[in-house]
Design an enzyme around this catalytic site. Structure first.
Site, PDB file in Angstrom:
ATOM      1  N   LEU A 189      70.313  34.595  71.814  1.00  0.00           N
ATOM      2  CA  LEU A 189      71.078  35.176  72.906  1.00  0.00           C
ATOM      3  C   LEU A 189      70.884  34.286  74.118  1.00  0.00           C
ATOM      4  O   LEU A 189      69.789  33.749  74.336  1.00  0.00           O
ATOM      5  CB  LEU A 189      70.597  36.594  73.234  1.00  0.00           C
ATOM      6  CG  LEU A 189      70.823  37.692  72.190  1.00  0.00           C
ATOM      7  CD1 LEU A 189      70.270  39.013  72.711  1.00  0.00           C
ATOM      8  CD2 LEU A 189      72.289  37.827  71.835  1.00  0.00           C
ATOM      9  N   ASP A 190      71.935  34.117  74.926  1.00  0.00           N
ATOM     10  CA  ASP A 190      71.785  33.380  76.172  1.00  0.00           C
ATOM     11  C   ASP A 190      70.662  33.988  76.997  1.00  0.00           C
ATOM     12  O   ASP A 190      70.391  35.192  76.908  1.00  0.00           O
ATOM     13  CB  ASP A 190      73.075  33.436  76.993  1.00  0.00           C
ATOM     14  CG  ASP A 190      74.241  32.728  76.321  1.00  0.00           C
ATOM     15  OD1 ASP A 190      73.989  31.914  75.422  1.00  0.00           O
ATOM     16  OD2 ASP A 190      75.388  33.012  76.716  1.00  0.00           O
ATOM     17  N   ARG A 191      70.041  33.175  77.815  1.00  0.00           N
ATOM     18  CA  ARG A 191      68.940  33.665  78.654  1.00  0.00           C
ATOM     19  C   ARG A 191      69.374  34.861  79.486  1.00  0.00           C
ATOM     20  O   ARG A 191      68.621  35.835  79.647  1.00  0.00           O
ATOM     21  CB  ARG A 191      68.456  32.530  79.571  1.00  0.00           C
ATOM     22  CG  ARG A 191      67.341  32.931  80.512  1.00  0.00           C
ATOM     23  CD  ARG A 191      66.827  31.743  81.296  1.00  0.00           C
ATOM     24  NE  ARG A 191      67.833  31.156  82.139  1.00  0.00           N
ATOM     25  CZ  ARG A 191      68.132  31.574  83.377  1.00  0.00           C
ATOM     26  NH1 ARG A 191      67.484  32.602  83.900  1.00  0.00           N
ATOM     27  NH2 ARG A 191      69.065  30.984  84.086  1.00  0.00           N
ATOM     28  N   THR A 245      71.731  37.023  78.850  1.00  0.00           N
ATOM     29  CA  THR A 245      72.261  38.114  78.032  1.00  0.00           C
ATOM     30  C   THR A 245      71.124  38.988  77.527  1.00  0.00           C
ATOM     31  O   THR A 245      70.066  38.493  77.133  1.00  0.00           O
ATOM     32  CB  THR A 245      73.049  37.549  76.840  1.00  0.00           C
ATOM     33  OG1 THR A 245      74.105  36.717  77.326  1.00  0.00           O
ATOM     34  CG2 THR A 245      73.643  38.646  75.985  1.00  0.00           C
ATOM     35  N   HIS A 285      77.997  30.652  74.463  1.00  0.00           N
ATOM     36  CA  HIS A 285      78.766  31.243  75.563  1.00  0.00           C
ATOM     37  C   HIS A 285      80.151  31.730  75.104  1.00  0.00           C
ATOM     38  O   HIS A 285      81.073  31.833  75.927  1.00  0.00           O
ATOM     39  CB  HIS A 285      78.939  30.250  76.714  1.00  0.00           C
ATOM     40  CG  HIS A 285      77.668  29.891  77.402  1.00  0.00           C
ATOM     41  ND1 HIS A 285      77.634  29.140  78.562  1.00  0.00           N
ATOM     42  CD2 HIS A 285      76.362  30.149  77.099  1.00  0.00           C
ATOM     43  CE1 HIS A 285      76.376  28.965  78.941  1.00  0.00           C
ATOM     44  NE2 HIS A 285      75.588  29.559  78.066  1.00  0.00           N
TER      45      HIS A 285
END
Length: 509
Positions: A159-161, A163, A258
């Site tokens: 997961l993105d930082r 998110t 993303h």
């Protein structure tokens, strides 16, 4: 399993009840030895050029100063700014890490299955999954090992930082491999919740635009014909007129970096608090709707200091010549270039696009430039104030000394370096300073020093310091809600910000 029910589009849900504002989790700065094998894109380039291109946390002049201080070795020998990196080289570096703070909201274990060797967790926004960039002990992997006592964890998806949400993590390499194959085959159903700008259409919308990463430093992705296939399905849950935002159910059918964020931007409905894809200072009034121009250009412009620093010495301009080496360098004299003969790519602006798989357009170059400038502004222009070291001696990483490299057949590609560490060495050990604090609890502060004109800086690495970010800027309105896998269906509760009528403090830049 923690469940969460999705309401039909625009069905009225109970109004949200605000919870306590989260605080920050911090750790004290520490010296950290790191080792890596040379990457292909580094081959036959000067180490100062590589370091100043790959990293932007400090000024060009600081990176020259650090190299001249002898904190970096190649194959066990001191590297100097002009040393050339070759295929097969082993780089070892000692850095003084200032990890940015993350939220004090704790990681939660939702499900633990020792028999089948996996756990399911709820990751708060702001915590990176892996040690990367300035993060190490405040990464998810380290938190699971240090706070929860897991000997080894194997991440499967990322997961993105920024998110938040659900992740399935293996407790063995075998289980992780099986789960990874499911993700790659597309047999895992992934469902996310997002809050976007504007009134999203009530009908289901599918976006299948290809995505491409065009800047590694900033992690920027765009819709591009040369990108990887990507497909996302969006359905509106409800629209809030009070904030002119919509809450969506998102189903990514692929797993690109993303993906949801860029596909929503393409539709003209970016995530409402996304600091990258929903920022007019970067994209203009149109906010990247419909994508940007992809016609290649070679034009670049040198970085320009902000107005308040134009009359001051520019630390982004490298010295005319390196200091003479006082110790053996890693390469022969024929491998050491004269740094005075050319400008570094970062000084001319040609570092933009060096990591892109395709030539960049003028619009893409402009977006990356403005994104970098915004990051500098958010960090109080610390890179442009990075001059304190010029009045100091060489860096002294508390006596740590890197050991000679192991035999060729026993080398690893990255991770902590092999070091001899005297008792006063600054290798960080997680302690009470790294434990989550209750909201509002003061976090430990690093030792500070101050110049005559009031600039606060670190007394060990001379980094100009800047204020902590407000906790609400550490996450975006994007949450991994539910995964359907061969091991079962796993869910989190709905995020607070998805509630009907929810409002948040918006900060103008």
């Amino acid at each position: 399993m923690v469940t969460a029910a999705l309401a039909p589009a625009d069905e009225q849900e109970p109004a949200f009840t605000p919870s306590a504002r989260p605080g920050l989790r911090k750790i004290a700065p520490y010296w950290y030895p790191y080792t890596t094998m040379a990457k292909g894109r580094w081959f036959n380039r000067e180490i100062l050029e590589v370091v100043s291109t790959e990293f932007r946390d400090r000024s060009v002049e600081y990176y020259r100063y650090a190299l001249d201080s002898g904190v970096t070795t190649i194959n066990g020998r001191i590297a100097k700014p002009g040393t050339i990196i070759r295929n097969g080289d082993r780089l070892e570096n000692i850095v003084h890490r200032h990890e940015p703070p993350v939220t004090s909201t704790p990681v939660r274990i939702l499900h633990e299955d020792p028999e089948r060797e996996f756990i399911v967790i709820d990751k708060p926004g702001s915590i990176p999954v892996h040690a990367t960039g300035r993060y190490f002990y405040l990464s998810l992997v380290e938190i699971l090992q240090n706070d929860f006592g897991y000997t080894k964890v194997y991440t499967v998806n990322r997961l993105d930082r920024l998110t938040s949400g659900l992740m399935v993590i293996g407790l063995s390499s075998k289980r992780a491999h099986t789960l990874a194959e499911e993700f790659m085959a597309g047999t895992i159903k992934k469902e996310y919740i997002a809050r976007c700008t504007g009134e999203f259409p009530t009908e289901e919308i599918t976006v299948d635009q290809p995505l491409l990463t065009v800047d590694r430093q900033m992690g920027l992705n765009i819709v591009h014909p040369e990108g990887k296939p990507a497909k996302t399905i969006f359905n509106r849950l409800h629209y809030d007129a009070n904030t002119n935002t919509s809450v969506l159910h998102c189903q990514p059918l692929t797993g690109r970096s993303h993906q949801i964020r860029v596909h929503l931007q393409y539709l003209g409905h970016p995530i409402a608090n996304d600091p990258v894809y929903s920022e007019k200072k970067i994209w203009g009034e149109n906010l990247g709707k419909g994508g940007i121009d992809t016609t290649p250009t070679d034009e670049r412009s040198a970085p320009v200091p902000p107005p308040q620093f134009k009359s001051a010495p520019n630390p982004e301009v490298s010295s005319s010549a390196p200091e003479p080496a006082s110790e053996p360098v890693a390469s022969s004299s024929t491998d050491t270039a004269d740094a005075a003969k050319k400008l570094l790519p970062r000084e001319t602006g040609h570092d933009i696009g060096m990591g892109s798989p395709v030539p960049l357009s003028a619009e893409a170059v402009g977006v990356i430039t403005r994104l970098r400038n915004m990051k500098d502004e958010d960090e109080d222009w610390s890179r442009w104030r990075d001059v304190v070291f010029k009045a100091k001696g060489r860096l002294h990483p508390k006596g740590m000394r890197i050991k000679p490299p192991p035999p060729q057949n026993r080398r690893v590609r990255g991770g902590p370096s092999r070091t001899d560490t005297p008792s006063d060495a600054g290798v960080y050990t997680p302690s009470a300073t790294s434990t989550p604090a209750e909201p509002g609890t003061p976090a430990p502060e690093p030792d500070l020093a101050q110049t005559a004109d009031g600039l606060l800086f670190c007394p060990e690495c001379y980094l100009p310091l800047h204020p902590d970010p407000p906790p609400e800027k550490l996450y975006i309105f994007l949450h991994a809600l539910r995964y359907t896998t061969s091991l079962g269906v796993f869910e989190t509760s709905m995020p607070e910000w998805a509630g009907v009528g929810w409002e948040w403090e918006r900060r103008e830049r």
